[in-house]
Structures are given as C-alpha cells and as structure tokens.
Design a protein around this motif. Sequence first.
Motif, PDB file in Angstrom:
ATOM      1  N   TYR A   1       0.873  -1.223  -0.082  1.00 36.50           N
ATOM      2  CA  TYR A   1      -0.242  -0.044  -0.066  1.00 36.50           C
ATOM      3  C   TYR A   1       1.004   1.230  -0.017  1.00 36.50           C
ATOM      4  CZ  TYR A   1      -3.384   3.668   1.355  1.00 36.50           C
ATOM      5  OH  TYR A   1      -3.923   4.722   1.571  1.00 36.50           O
TER       6      TYR A   1
ATOM      7  N   HIS B   1      -3.032  11.303   8.875  1.00 40.24           N
ATOM      8  CA  HIS B   1      -3.452  10.119   8.143  1.00 40.24           C
ATOM      9  C   HIS B   1      -1.963   9.453   7.665  1.00 40.24           C
ATOM     10  CE1 HIS B   1      -5.024   7.880   4.610  1.00 40.24           C
ATOM     11  NE2 HIS B   1      -4.001   8.407   4.029  1.00 40.24           N
TER      12      HIS B   1
ATOM     13  N   GLN C   1      -0.876   7.295  10.539  1.00 40.19           N
ATOM     14  CA  GLN C   1      -1.806   5.993  10.498  1.00 40.19           C
ATOM     15  C   GLN C   1      -1.614   5.020   9.383  1.00 40.19           C
ATOM     16  OE1 GLN C   1      -5.647   8.027   9.936  1.00 40.19           O
ATOM     17  NE2 GLN C   1      -5.852   8.197  12.502  1.00 40.19           N
ATOM     18  N   VAL C   2      -1.205   5.671   8.304  1.00 32.29           N
ATOM     19  CA  VAL C   2      -0.854   4.493   7.189  1.00 32.29           C
ATOM     20  C   VAL C   2       0.457   3.903   7.689  1.00 32.29           C
ATOM     21  CG1 VAL C   2       0.153   4.559   4.770  1.00 32.29           C
ATOM     22  CG2 VAL C   2      -1.903   5.865   5.504  1.00 32.29           C
TER      23      VAL C   2
ATOM     24  N   GLU D   1       1.669   3.033  10.561  1.00 34.33           N
ATOM     25  CA  GLU D   1       1.297   2.246  11.652  1.00 34.33           C
ATOM     26  C   GLU D   1       0.583   0.994  11.207  1.00 34.33           C
ATOM     27  OE1 GLU D   1      -0.745   4.725  14.523  1.00 34.33           O
ATOM     28  OE2 GLU D   1       1.137   5.817  14.946  1.00 34.33           O
ATOM     29  N   GLN D   2      -0.068   1.187  10.081  1.00 36.58           N
ATOM     30  CA  GLN D   2      -0.863   0.070   9.709  1.00 36.58           C
ATOM     31  C   GLN D   2       0.056  -0.932   8.387  1.00 36.58           C
ATOM     32  OE1 GLN D   2      -3.527  -2.767   9.869  1.00 36.58           O
ATOM     33  NE2 GLN D   2      -4.086  -0.941  11.049  1.00 36.58           N
TER      34      GLN D   2
ATOM     35  N   LEU E   1     -10.653   2.915  12.093  1.00 36.59           N
ATOM     36  CA  LEU E   1      -9.747   3.887  12.075  1.00 36.59           C
ATOM     37  C   LEU E   1      -9.405   4.201  13.440  1.00 36.59           C
ATOM     38  CD1 LEU E   1      -7.841   5.520  10.319  1.00 36.59           C
ATOM     39  CD2 LEU E   1      -9.811   7.031  10.436  1.00 36.59           C
TER      40      LEU E   1
ATOM     41  N   GLY F   1      -7.137   1.843  15.394  1.00 37.87           N
ATOM     42  CA  GLY F   1      -5.831   1.444  14.820  1.00 37.87           C
ATOM     43  C   GLY F   1      -5.955  -0.212  14.082  1.00 37.87           C
TER      44      GLY F   1
ATOM     45  N   ALA G   1      -7.354  -0.606  11.037  1.00 38.89           N
ATOM     46  CA  ALA G   1      -7.258  -0.451   9.593  1.00 38.89           C
ATOM     47  C   ALA G   1      -7.447   1.032   9.058  1.00 38.89           C
ATOM     48  CB  ALA G   1      -8.343  -1.420   8.708  1.00 38.89           C
ATOM     49  N   VAL G   2      -6.901   1.406   8.104  1.00 40.42           N
ATOM     50  CA  VAL G   2      -7.054   2.524   7.604  1.00 40.42           C
ATOM     51  C   VAL G   2      -7.971   2.639   6.159  1.00 40.42           C
ATOM     52  CG1 VAL G   2      -5.769   4.927   6.673  1.00 40.42           C
ATOM     53  CG2 VAL G   2      -4.899   3.330   8.533  1.00 40.42           C
TER      54      VAL G   2
END
Lengths: 190, 190
Positions: free
Chosen positions: A77, A103, A106-107, A109-110, B27, B30, B32-33
């Motif tokens: 991703y 954002h 968050q990306v 961290e995922q 979200l 934490g 999934a985004v």
Amino acid sequence: SKIKPVSYGKRGMTLEEDVNDTNNYYLSRGLAVIHKKPTPVQIVQVDYPKRSAAVIKEAYFKQASTTDYNGVYKSHYIDFEAKETKNKTSFPLQNFHLHQINHMKQVMEQGGLAFVIIRFSTKEETYLVHGHSIFKWWNRMECGGRKSVTYEEITKEGYFIKTGLTPRLHYLPIIDQWLLQPVLQKESEE
Amino acid sequence: SKIKPVSYGKRGMTLEEDVNDTNNYYLSRGLAVIHKKPTPVQIVQVDYPKRSAAVIKEAYFKQASTTDYNGVYKSHYIDFEAKETKNKTSFPLQNFHLHQINHMKQVMEQGGLAFVIIRFSTKEETYLVHGHSIFKWWNRMECGGRKSVTYEEITKEGYFIKTGLTPRLHYLPIIDQWLLQPVLQKESEE
Ligand SMILES: [Mg+2]
Ligand SMILES: [Mg+2]
C-alpha cells in the motif's frame, strides 16, 4: 464577488500533471495501480433538467481528510501527497494540514508506505521524502522549532527524482530501495 | 427542470453508512485505514465572493474510474465497492461499470485484495464477495450468459457479514481468512 471559470494550471499544476502522467504510464504497463483521489466537494443543490445530465448548482470545497494519491505497488500500500513550492531555500510546513500528517502516521502504523513528493518549482527539482522525515520536521515545529524545512535538509534526506519523457517522474525505483530495506537508512549509509 | 436540495438517504445509503461507520471504528482503534473516496465532480464555474468561501456554481457528476473504498490493513492493500439491491432473488451485474471491473483486476494483478460488499436490502443480508467470483460472473455475462448473479450463488461463494452494533459490519475477520489462505478456497473446503 467575481464569477470565474475554473482555471486549472495555477499553483501546483505542473507537478500534479507530471505525477498523474507517471501514474497513467505505470497503470498502462501494469507496474502499479495508483490514482489521484477526487477533490472533496460538499454538494448542496442539484438541478435535474429533463433529458440532460444533473447539474450541481451549489457546492463547496471541503478539506481533504487524507492525502491525494494512493494505490498498490508490488502488493504494498502506497500513499502520498504531491506539493510544489516557489520558495528557493525552504519548504513551508503549512503546506500540510494536521489531519494529513495524522493520516500518513496511521498509514505507516498499519504497514503502508507514506511519503511526499516535493518540488522546488523555480529550481525544477523534485524530491521524494519519506513520511519519517516529514514527521520529524513536523514535530520540530510543534516543539517550537522552525515552521519550514530547509532546501538542504530536503536534499539530504529526500531522494532526487529524475525528470524524463516517459514516465516524466519515475519514482518507483526509490520505492524499490525502501522495500528492500524497510527502515530508512539513507543517513547511516552516508 | 426541478431544483432539489441534495437528499442523502436514497438508494444504497444504509449500506454506505454502515460501511463508513465500520471504517471509522477501525480507524479509531488502529485496526485498518480505509476511506471512502470523494464523489468525482467536474467543476465548471466557481464564484469567489469577498470575505467568504468559494462557491461552486456549475459542476457535473463524473463516472468514477475506480471503486469507492480503499486503504491498508495489516500492510495489505484493500480495495472494494459496496452495492445494495432491492432484488430478492438476484444481484444485477449492471450495478458495476466495466472500468470498475477492470480496476479490480488491475488491483489483484498488483497483489492487492479486491472485493465487493453486496447487500440484499429487503432480506437485510450482507455478503463479502471476492473479486475472483465477480470476475467469473462478469465473464459469464460477456459470454452471453445471465446478466445477474443469483442469490444462491452469492450465499455460496460470498461470506455472510454479521451486522452488529460496534462495528456495524465487521468484515475484517473475513479478510483475515483470505490473508491466511491467499487462494480462494471456500468451494473446495465444502
Ligand atoms: Mg493536496
Ligand atoms: Mg459506487
């Protein structure tokens, strides 16, 4: 008030065109699937004329809650923002909104890859800058430090993207480097 | 022609609300985004009143070139469309555009995960259907077969999503199953 037809081609247009053109090239070659998200608009009133397309008569620009581009490359991703500045010596961090920074965090961290493509338009130089660097500079500002990133910092931590004909901004090779060594190591390499 | 204020809450709204609500839950935890892309709009004329926000005075809906939702989950690129039907016995494939099908294929070829969330609204049943199944049925139609998928086919190949309170449509556990066994094996398991 002034009513104007929309003029594309103002601030930031050239970089956006280059990125879109590059993404189209990637898509057509099966190299990556990366799209620009539509501009978020709050629609208030719509006219439905007989026998023709619906016309939006009143709408407002909304602030984007994410970045402009995302997609998939080699199963990964990818998420990024493209920003242009006319400044020659620094890149102002006010180009970002807090929610865009959040954002990108968050990306990451995922397990996604977040970065920014920054162009110094007067110098005609474009750099790919990892999210980690952006967060560091954002943090520095929040701790009372400078509100911009110097040109030198960006050339040191960012990756220069060569401009060409097809594609115009071939940034995937930089991503390949990162995927091979997930932790950003440019500084320690030097 | 009739001028109408925009009424959200027509066809397809409930499923979209449930999906958005679920994504917000993911979200905030934490997990999934995943975001819904803005509706694509072609802006023609903008009014810039003094001392207030720009007003879009003329714009048109554009056909989306991708699906509605995408994002990242446990490092994986996730891409899907949410569709609702009032039909009780079948899901019409005209709910998709060819370019959406092509987009889902491109995503899968790049190693991403493409699927569709389908709701039979009168039955209040929601299924998660893998892109592979959608491509198979789309292909059948293109070869002169039926233009819809029967309810039985969807219950057989799709994964029932339980509706709850928080989150309303907890679909990530189904994705977990797929990530553990990348090739869709539901049929062979039975
Ligand atoms: Mg932007
Ligand atoms: Mg849609």
